[in-house]
Design a protein around this motif. Sequence first.
Motif, PDB file in Angstrom:
ATOM      1  N   ILE A   1       0.822  -1.210   0.000  1.00 44.54           N
ATOM      2  CA  ILE A   1       0.000   0.000   0.000  1.00 44.54           C
ATOM      3  C   ILE A   1       0.855   1.259   0.000  1.00 44.54           C
ATOM      4  O   ILE A   1       0.333   2.372   0.083  1.00 44.54           O
ATOM      5  CB  ILE A   1      -0.953   0.030   1.208  1.00 44.54           C
ATOM      6  N   GLY A   2       2.171   1.091  -0.096  1.00 45.84           N
ATOM      7  CA  GLY A   2       3.053   2.245  -0.229  1.00 45.84           C
ATOM      8  C   GLY A   2       3.371   2.946   1.070  1.00 45.84           C
ATOM      9  O   GLY A   2       3.680   4.149   1.057  1.00 45.84           O
ATOM     10  N   THR A   3       3.335   2.234   2.190  1.00 47.17           N
ATOM     11  CA  THR A   3       3.682   2.843   3.472  1.00 47.17           C
ATOM     12  C   THR A   3       5.163   3.204   3.504  1.00 47.17           C
ATOM     13  O   THR A   3       6.010   2.434   3.040  1.00 47.17           O
ATOM     14  CB  THR A   3       3.361   1.878   4.632  1.00 47.17           C
ATOM     15  N   ALA A   4       5.473   4.374   4.024  1.00 42.85           N
ATOM     16  CA  ALA A   4       6.870   4.788   4.146  1.00 42.85           C
ATOM     17  C   ALA A   4       7.631   3.792   5.017  1.00 42.85           C
ATOM     18  O   ALA A   4       7.091   3.283   5.999  1.00 42.85           O
ATOM     19  CB  ALA A   4       6.961   6.192   4.754  1.00 42.85           C
ATOM     20  N   PRO A   5       8.878   3.480   4.672  1.00 45.27           N
ATOM     21  CA  PRO A   5       9.624   2.461   5.421  1.00 45.27           C
ATOM     22  C   PRO A   5       9.694   2.729   6.919  1.00 45.27           C
ATOM     23  O   PRO A   5       9.578   1.797   7.725  1.00 45.27           O
ATOM     24  CB  PRO A   5      11.020   2.505   4.778  1.00 45.27           C
ATOM     25  N   ARG A   6       9.860   4.001   7.312  1.00 47.74           N
ATOM     26  CA  ARG A   6       9.944   4.298   8.743  1.00 47.74           C
ATOM     27  C   ARG A   6       8.636   3.996   9.453  1.00 47.74           C
ATOM     28  O   ARG A   6       8.616   3.420  10.548  1.00 47.74           O
ATOM     29  CB  ARG A   6      10.324   5.764   8.946  1.00 47.74           C
ATOM     30  N   TRP A   7       7.517   4.383   8.811  1.00 44.64           N
ATOM     31  CA  TRP A   7       6.221   4.093   9.417  1.00 44.64           C
ATOM     32  C   TRP A   7       5.945   2.600   9.422  1.00 44.64           C
ATOM     33  O   TRP A   7       5.352   2.076  10.375  1.00 44.64           O
ATOM     34  CB  TRP A   7       5.127   4.843   8.666  1.00 44.64           C
ATOM     35  N   ALA A   8       6.335   1.913   8.372  1.00 50.36           N
ATOM     36  CA  ALA A   8       6.133   0.464   8.328  1.00 50.36           C
ATOM     37  C   ALA A   8       6.923  -0.228   9.438  1.00 50.36           C
ATOM     38  O   ALA A   8       6.417  -1.130  10.109  1.00 50.36           O
ATOM     39  CB  ALA A   8       6.540  -0.077   6.957  1.00 50.36           C
ATOM     40  N   MET A   9       8.177   0.216   9.646  1.00 48.61           N
ATOM     41  CA  MET A   9       8.982  -0.360  10.730  1.00 48.61           C
ATOM     42  C   MET A   9       8.372  -0.060  12.088  1.00 48.61           C
ATOM     43  O   MET A   9       8.366  -0.904  12.990  1.00 48.61           O
ATOM     44  CB  MET A   9      10.413   0.188  10.659  1.00 48.61           C
ATOM     45  N   PHE A  10       7.836   1.167  12.232  1.00 58.25           N
ATOM     46  CA  PHE A  10       7.202   1.528  13.492  1.00 58.25           C
ATOM     47  C   PHE A  10       5.969   0.657  13.748  1.00 58.25           C
ATOM     48  O   PHE A  10       5.730   0.217  14.884  1.00 58.25           O
ATOM     49  CB  PHE A  10       6.804   3.004  13.466  1.00 58.25           C
ATOM     50  N   CYS A  11       5.203   0.386  12.696  1.00 53.27           N
ATOM     51  CA  CYS A  11       4.015  -0.466  12.846  1.00 53.27           C
ATOM     52  C   CYS A  11       4.403  -1.885  13.248  1.00 53.27           C
ATOM     53  O   CYS A  11       3.782  -2.487  14.136  1.00 53.27           O
ATOM     54  CB  CYS A  11       3.217  -0.490  11.543  1.00 53.27           C
ATOM     55  N   ILE A  12       5.426  -2.436  12.605  1.00 54.70           N
ATOM     56  CA  ILE A  12       5.865  -3.789  12.934  1.00 54.70           C
ATOM     57  C   ILE A  12       6.429  -3.846  14.352  1.00 54.70           C
ATOM     58  O   ILE A  12       6.178  -4.798  15.107  1.00 54.70           O
ATOM     59  CB  ILE A  12       6.913  -4.273  11.914  1.00 54.70           C
ATOM     60  N   LEU A  13       7.187  -2.814  14.742  1.00 56.87           N
ATOM     61  CA  LEU A  13       7.728  -2.773  16.104  1.00 56.87           C
ATOM     62  C   LEU A  13       6.604  -2.715  17.128  1.00 56.87           C
ATOM     63  O   LEU A  13       6.641  -3.427  18.144  1.00 56.87           O
ATOM     64  CB  LEU A  13       8.655  -1.566  16.254  1.00 56.87           C
ATOM     65  N   SER A  14       5.592  -1.882  16.867  1.00 57.85           N
ATOM     66  CA  SER A  14       4.455  -1.790  17.788  1.00 57.85           C
ATOM     67  C   SER A  14       3.732  -3.120  17.888  1.00 57.85           C
ATOM     68  O   SER A  14       3.348  -3.563  18.977  1.00 57.85           O
ATOM     69  CB  SER A  14       3.496  -0.697  17.319  1.00 57.85           C
ATOM     70  N   PHE A  15       3.544  -3.772  16.739  1.00 59.70           N
ATOM     71  CA  PHE A  15       2.875  -5.068  16.735  1.00 59.70           C
ATOM     72  C   PHE A  15       3.704  -6.124  17.465  1.00 59.70           C
ATOM     73  O   PHE A  15       3.176  -6.970  18.188  1.00 59.70           O
ATOM     74  CB  PHE A  15       2.599  -5.497  15.293  1.00 59.70           C
ATOM     75  N   ALA A  16       5.036  -6.077  17.276  1.00 66.85           N
ATOM     76  CA  ALA A  16       5.912  -7.059  17.914  1.00 66.85           C
ATOM     77  C   ALA A  16       5.907  -6.937  19.430  1.00 66.85           C
ATOM     78  O   ALA A  16       6.151  -7.918  20.142  1.00 66.85           O
ATOM     79  CB  ALA A  16       7.336  -6.902  17.380  1.00 66.85           C
ATOM     80  N   LEU A  17       5.620  -5.753  19.945  1.00 64.61           N
ATOM     81  CA  LEU A  17       5.620  -5.540  21.398  1.00 64.61           C
ATOM     82  C   LEU A  17       4.354  -6.036  22.072  1.00 64.61           C
ATOM     83  O   LEU A  17       4.308  -6.119  23.311  1.00 64.61           O
ATOM     84  CB  LEU A  17       5.811  -4.048  21.701  1.00 64.61           C
ATOM     85  N   MET A  18       3.322  -6.370  21.298  1.00 60.08           N
ATOM     86  CA  MET A  18       2.040  -6.721  21.894  1.00 60.08           C
ATOM     87  C   MET A  18       2.080  -8.055  22.652  1.00 60.08           C
ATOM     88  O   MET A  18       1.592  -8.151  23.773  1.00 60.08           O
ATOM     89  CB  MET A  18       0.956  -6.761  20.811  1.00 60.08           C
ATOM     90  N   SER A  19       2.645  -9.095  22.037  1.00 56.88           N
ATOM     91  CA  SER A  19       2.719 -10.391  22.732  1.00 56.88           C
ATOM     92  C   SER A  19       3.614 -10.323  23.972  1.00 56.88           C
ATOM     93  O   SER A  19       3.236 -10.839  25.032  1.00 56.88           O
ATOM     94  CB  SER A  19       3.210 -11.478  21.773  1.00 56.88           C
ATOM     95  N   PRO A  20       4.809  -9.709  23.906  1.00 62.80           N
ATOM     96  CA  PRO A  20       5.583  -9.527  25.136  1.00 62.80           C
ATOM     97  C   PRO A  20       4.832  -8.729  26.199  1.00 62.80           C
ATOM     98  O   PRO A  20       4.953  -9.014  27.394  1.00 62.80           O
ATOM     99  CB  PRO A  20       6.831  -8.770  24.660  1.00 62.80           C
ATOM    100  N   LEU A  21       4.039  -7.747  25.760  1.00 65.98           N
ATOM    101  CA  LEU A  21       3.220  -7.003  26.716  1.00 65.98           C
ATOM    102  C   LEU A  21       2.215  -7.925  27.390  1.00 65.98           C
ATOM    103  O   LEU A  21       1.997  -7.841  28.607  1.00 65.98           O
ATOM    104  CB  LEU A  21       2.495  -5.862  26.007  1.00 65.98           C
ATOM    105  N   GLY A  22       1.602  -8.822  26.612  1.00 65.32           N
ATOM    106  CA  GLY A  22       0.664  -9.770  27.192  1.00 65.32           C
ATOM    107  C   GLY A  22       1.333 -10.706  28.187  1.00 65.32           C
ATOM    108  O   GLY A  22       0.773 -11.014  29.245  1.00 65.32           O
TER     109      GLY A  22
END
Length: 305
Positions: free
Chosen positions: A213-234
Motif C-alpha cells: 500500500i506504499g507505506t513509508a519504510p519508517r512508518w512500516a517499521m514503526f508499525c511492525i515494532l508496535s505489533f511485535a511488542l504486543m505479545s511480550p506485553l501480554g
Amino acid sequence: MEPVLEVKIGCLFAMLVVTLVCGLIPICFKCFQIETFKGIALLLLSCVSAGVFLGAGFMHMTVEALENIEFEIRQLRVKNSGGNSSGDPNSASKEYSYGGLIISLGFFFVFSLESLALQCCPETIGKPKVQEEEVSEAHIHGFHSHRPSSLPSLSRKPFRALILLLSLSFHSVFEGLAVGLQTTVPTTVQLCLAVLAHKGPVVFSVGLRLVQIGTAPRWAMFCILSFALMSPLGIALGLAVPTGESEVGHSLAQAVLEGVAAGTFLYVTFLEILPRELAAPEAPMLKWACVTVGFVFMALIALWA
C-alpha cells in the motif's frame, strides 16, 4: 529465579525477535519493494499472504473466540445456578450463538466506522482523481486496467491497514497473556511454540501488505515494532497477575474482546485483502492455488497449535 519464570522471560524475547524478523523482511529487503518486485511473483506472493490471512481468521482467531466465549458463558451459567452443572448449561448455551453474534458485532463495528468516516469526510474517497491517474498511467505503460471501480480506493487502504494492525495487536496481547498465565514449563513452551508457528507467517504478510500500500519504510517499521511488542506485553501482564483462579466476569470480558478483534480481522480480510488480490483477471487458477496454499498452511498449523 523460578524455572517457569525463566522460561516465560525467554518466551517474551523469542516472540519479540521472531515477530520483528518476520515482519521486517519484506520491508528491509528491496526485492519485496513495489518498484523492483513487480509482475507475477508479487501477485502470487500476495495471494499466498491472502490465504494466510484467511486461514488465520477462520482457523485461529474465530475458532478461539467462539470456544472461549461459549466456555465462559457456560461457566457463568453454572455460577449463577449455584454450581448445578446437570447438563442445563450446555444445552442452554446452544440456544443462541453468542460467539457468532459478538464476532459479527466486531465486523459491523469497523464497517460502521468506515462508513461514518466516508459520510463525514466524502473528500477522502477521491475516486475520480485516483481512477484518472491509474487509467492514464496504465495507458502510458501500454496496457489497460481491468480492475472494477468497486474496489477500495487508495485512501481507504491506510485506514484498513490500521484496523488490521489493531485487531492483530489486540489478539496478540491475549496470546501473550495466555502464555504468561501458564503454571508449568512444558505448557508454557508448548503454547509459546504454537503462537510463534502462526505468528511468523501472519506478521510477514502484514509487512508485505504495508509495502504494497506504499507505506513509508519508517512508518512500516514503526508499525511492525508496535505489533511485535504486543505479545511480550501480554506475557508481562500475565506475569503481573497473581496466580490463582480468575474471576468468570474478567475471563468473559477477555473472550468478548477477542471476539470483537476476530470480527474486525475478518472485515479487513474479506473487504480489503481478498478483493484486491482476486480482482485482476490475470492467472485466476494460479491465484486460487496460491490462496489455497496459504490457507492450507495455516490449517495444518492449527492441527498442531
